[in-house]
Design an enzyme around this catalytic site. Structure first.
Site, PDB file in Angstrom:
ATOM      1  N   GLY A 337      81.070  90.580  29.113  1.00 39.17           N
ATOM      2  CA  GLY A 337      82.197  91.418  28.720  1.00 39.17           C
ATOM      3  C   GLY A 337      81.796  92.531  27.772  1.00 39.17           C
ATOM      4  O   GLY A 337      82.178  93.693  27.954  1.00 39.17           O
ATOM      5  N   ASP A 457      79.442  74.443  24.130  1.00 35.90           N
ATOM      6  CA  ASP A 457      79.616  75.196  25.374  1.00 35.90           C
ATOM      7  C   ASP A 457      78.473  74.881  26.341  1.00 35.90           C
ATOM      8  O   ASP A 457      77.936  75.767  27.002  1.00 35.90           O
ATOM      9  CB  ASP A 457      79.669  76.701  25.081  1.00 35.90           C
ATOM     10  CG  ASP A 457      80.217  77.498  26.257  1.00 35.90           C
ATOM     11  OD1 ASP A 457      80.945  76.914  27.096  1.00 35.90           O
ATOM     12  OD2 ASP A 457      79.918  78.699  26.358  1.00 35.90           O
TER      13      ASP A 457
END
Length: 604
Positions: A337, A457
């Protein structure tokens, strides 16, 4: 200087002899004169002299006036006490060198030439001896002058040669720097040319695969545009063949159903049709396997096509920038992103590295910019102290400009576990077990730190391969357990992460005042999900659902027991290990350090 001192002593002795004549001195007077001689010797310009030559001569003159016998004894005593010259400490370097060269001749003169009592008549010194000493003094001065001139010339020559050496050294240094710069530029050009060839090769292969598998096309409906993938020739042929087999198989099934219970001859033909049906089923199964392989190749092609398209518009695509005067970007690995990851070459350490460029959008508010920078800085602070073979190394961080900065990481050439799994669909139990054992080894290291680290994560995309070894990366969502804290900490970022790999406690509803608590058992759950996915080709919970659907349906809150597919078969020990990792209740699930000691992994 020694000769001058001697002449001074002779002159003083002549004066006193002329003044006193041949009168005898009283003991008191001799004592006063001796004391005066001692004071004069103490003030002579030498650092250490036993007894000055001038004082010795004065005593000779005085004793000569008192009688021949005393004069002879005095002269003998003066001969024993002849002084040897010493360099005064205040002389300059040149004078010291000159004295060192002239001193032996002066000392030899003083030792070899003495004014005996026989040469002293009427209380005085022979004029010939004085003249001889003065001549020797002039000769010594001439000799010293010549030595000083020679030393001056040698010093000038030495300075000239030293300057030449300095100039040669400076020229050599500049030449070496220029040579290194030329070599560096040449090496950079070679790297850039090689990267350009690799880029062209990747595009050629992508074009060829696009003919086989398909391409990405853009569609527009009204004001909305979207992308779709059009199948290539091989996929189209495979789809057509699959459809033909399915149609033929359906016809045979229908005919067999119609002929069931008919006469004998029709029954015989029905047997032939059954054989044909079984053959078509085998062909259909083979074609489906082929379609699965093509589908995996299609996914890889889509990923490569998007990478190539992003590389054509990335910031450092022309090989014309060396970041931080050290790193040469060669190709784009991927784009997120707000960041781009490049494969680059470290011109100092001569190795490939991964440079992750973080971009701060200029249209963001100042608060959002600060939050982004704070988040990246926190990730760097966690990662920089981690040094382990199962953790991707962090080498450097630097600022590019006012709106971007970069982190430099170890480059892993084998890709990530997600891409590897897509190419294989499933992995053999033994291979999957080795991969999981290496992951748990890295997690154990994180939990052996003074400040323990919860990755939070962990997923196939954050597990990389390098030369056959597994390495953990991406600590952007990691949590640090302080020394003063217990084994758990409050989850303040609920909603972040990849939901398929997070345990039920991360989704537990809680008020803002009592957020849920997490521990390293979060990573243990993630290990169980990844292991299950490696073995069976799908995730145990939420497969086929989006993250929004998982959150809306409360999928993870209902993940109380894991079920295993019939195929492929796995051992009972593997199933038991998976159940321990995927235990719904946190109390029943081991933490990372306990899991690392599990006999199944053989890591203890």
């Amino acid at each position: 200087e020694l000769l001058e001192a001697r002449l001074t002593g002779i002159d003083d002795g002549d004066s006193r002899s002329n003044a006193g004549g041949t009168k005898s001195r009283t003991p008191a007077k001799r004592g006063r004169e001796d004391e005066s001689d001692k004071q004069q010797a103490a003030t002579a310009p030498f650092s250490s002299i036993g007894e000055s030559e001038g004082g010795g001569e004065e005593k000779k003159q005085k004793k000569a006036g008192n009688g021949g016998e005393k004069s002879t004894r005095a002269n003998g005593g003066g001969k024993d006490k002849a002084a040897v010259g010493v360099h005064p400490p205040s002389l300059a370097a040149t004078s010291a060198t000159a004295d060192a060269r002239t001193q032996p001749s002066i000392v030899a003169v003083l030792k070899s030439r003495h004014i005996s009592s026989s040469s002293v008549g009427g209380g005085g010194v022979a004029e010939g001896e004085v003249e001889k000493i003065r001549q020797e003094l002039r000769e010594e001065r001439e000799r010293r002058k010549k030595v000083e001139e020679e030393l001056g010339k040698e010093r000038e020559e030495g300075n000239r040669r030293l300057e030449e050496v300095h100039q040669l050294f400076e020229e050599e240094r500049k030449s070496s720097e220029e040579q290194r710069q030329r070599e560096r530029e040449c090496f950079r050009d070679i790297l850039a040319q090689s990267a350009a060839l690799e880029r062209e090769k990747a595009r050629t292969e992508a074009t060829h695969n696009s003919l086989r598998l398909g391409r990405i096309v853009s569609h527009r409906i009204g004001h909305r545009s979207f992308e779709a993938f059009e199948d290539g020739l091989e996929l189209q042929r495979s789809a057509a063949l699959t459809k033909r087999i399915e149609d033929e198989l359906a016809e045979i099934e229908a005919e067999l159903n119609r002929r069931e219970g008919k006469e004998v001859d029709k029954q015989l033909s029905s047997e032939v049709m059954k054989v044909r049906r079984d053959r078509l089923r085998d062909e259909l199964a083979e074609q489906k396997r082929r379609r699965e392989v093509l589908s995996r190749e299609k996914e890889e092609l889509i990923r490569e096509l998007r990478r190539i398209r992003e590389e054509e518009h990335c910031r450092f695509r022309h090989f014309d920038v060396i970041l931080h005067n050290r790193y040469l970007p060669l190709s784009l690995v991927g784009k997120g992103g707000f960041s781009e990851v490049y494969r680059a070459y470290d011109l100092h350490e001569l190795r490939y590295v991964a440079v992750k460029v973080h971009e701060v959008n200029e249209n963001w508010t100042e608060d959002r910019k600060m939050n982004y920078v704070r988040h990246a800085t926190r990730e760097y602070d966690i990662h920089k102290s981690l040094k382990h073979e199962r953790v991707v190394a962090l080498y450097d961080v630097f600022e590019i400009d006012s709106s971007s900065f970069a982190t430099v990481l170890e480059f892993c050439s084998g890709g990530d576990l997600e891409l590897y799994l897509k190419s294989k669909s499933t992995l053999p139990e033994a291979e999957a077990r080795v991969i999981i054992a290496q992951v748990v080894s890295g997690l154990r290291y994180l939990n052996q730190q003074r400040k323990r680290v919860i990755h939070y994560d962990l997923k196939p995309g954050n597990i990389l391969f390098h030369e056959g070894e597994v390495k953990i990366t991406d600590f952007g969502l990691s949590k640090v357990v302080e020394e003063s804290s217990a084994d758990s900490l409050e989850l303040t970022s609920q909603g972040a992460g990849t939901y398929w790999y997070l345990p039920p406690e991360c989704f537990a509803s809680a008020s803002p005042h009592t957020p849920p608590k997490i521990s390293s058992k979060v990573d243990v759950w993630s290990v169980g999900v990844i292991f299950f996915q490696l073995l069976f080709g799908r995730r145990p919970f939420g497969e086929g659902e989006s993250q929004e659907a998982i959150l809306a349906k409360g999928t993870m809150l209902r993940a109380k027991a894991v079920t295993f597919p019939a195929q492929p078969g796995v051992s009972l020990q593997t199933k038991a290990f998976l159940r321990r990792c995927l235990a719904f209740d946190v109390k029943d699930r081991p933490d990372v350090l306990s899991l690392a000691e599990d006999p199944y992994l053989n890591l203890a």
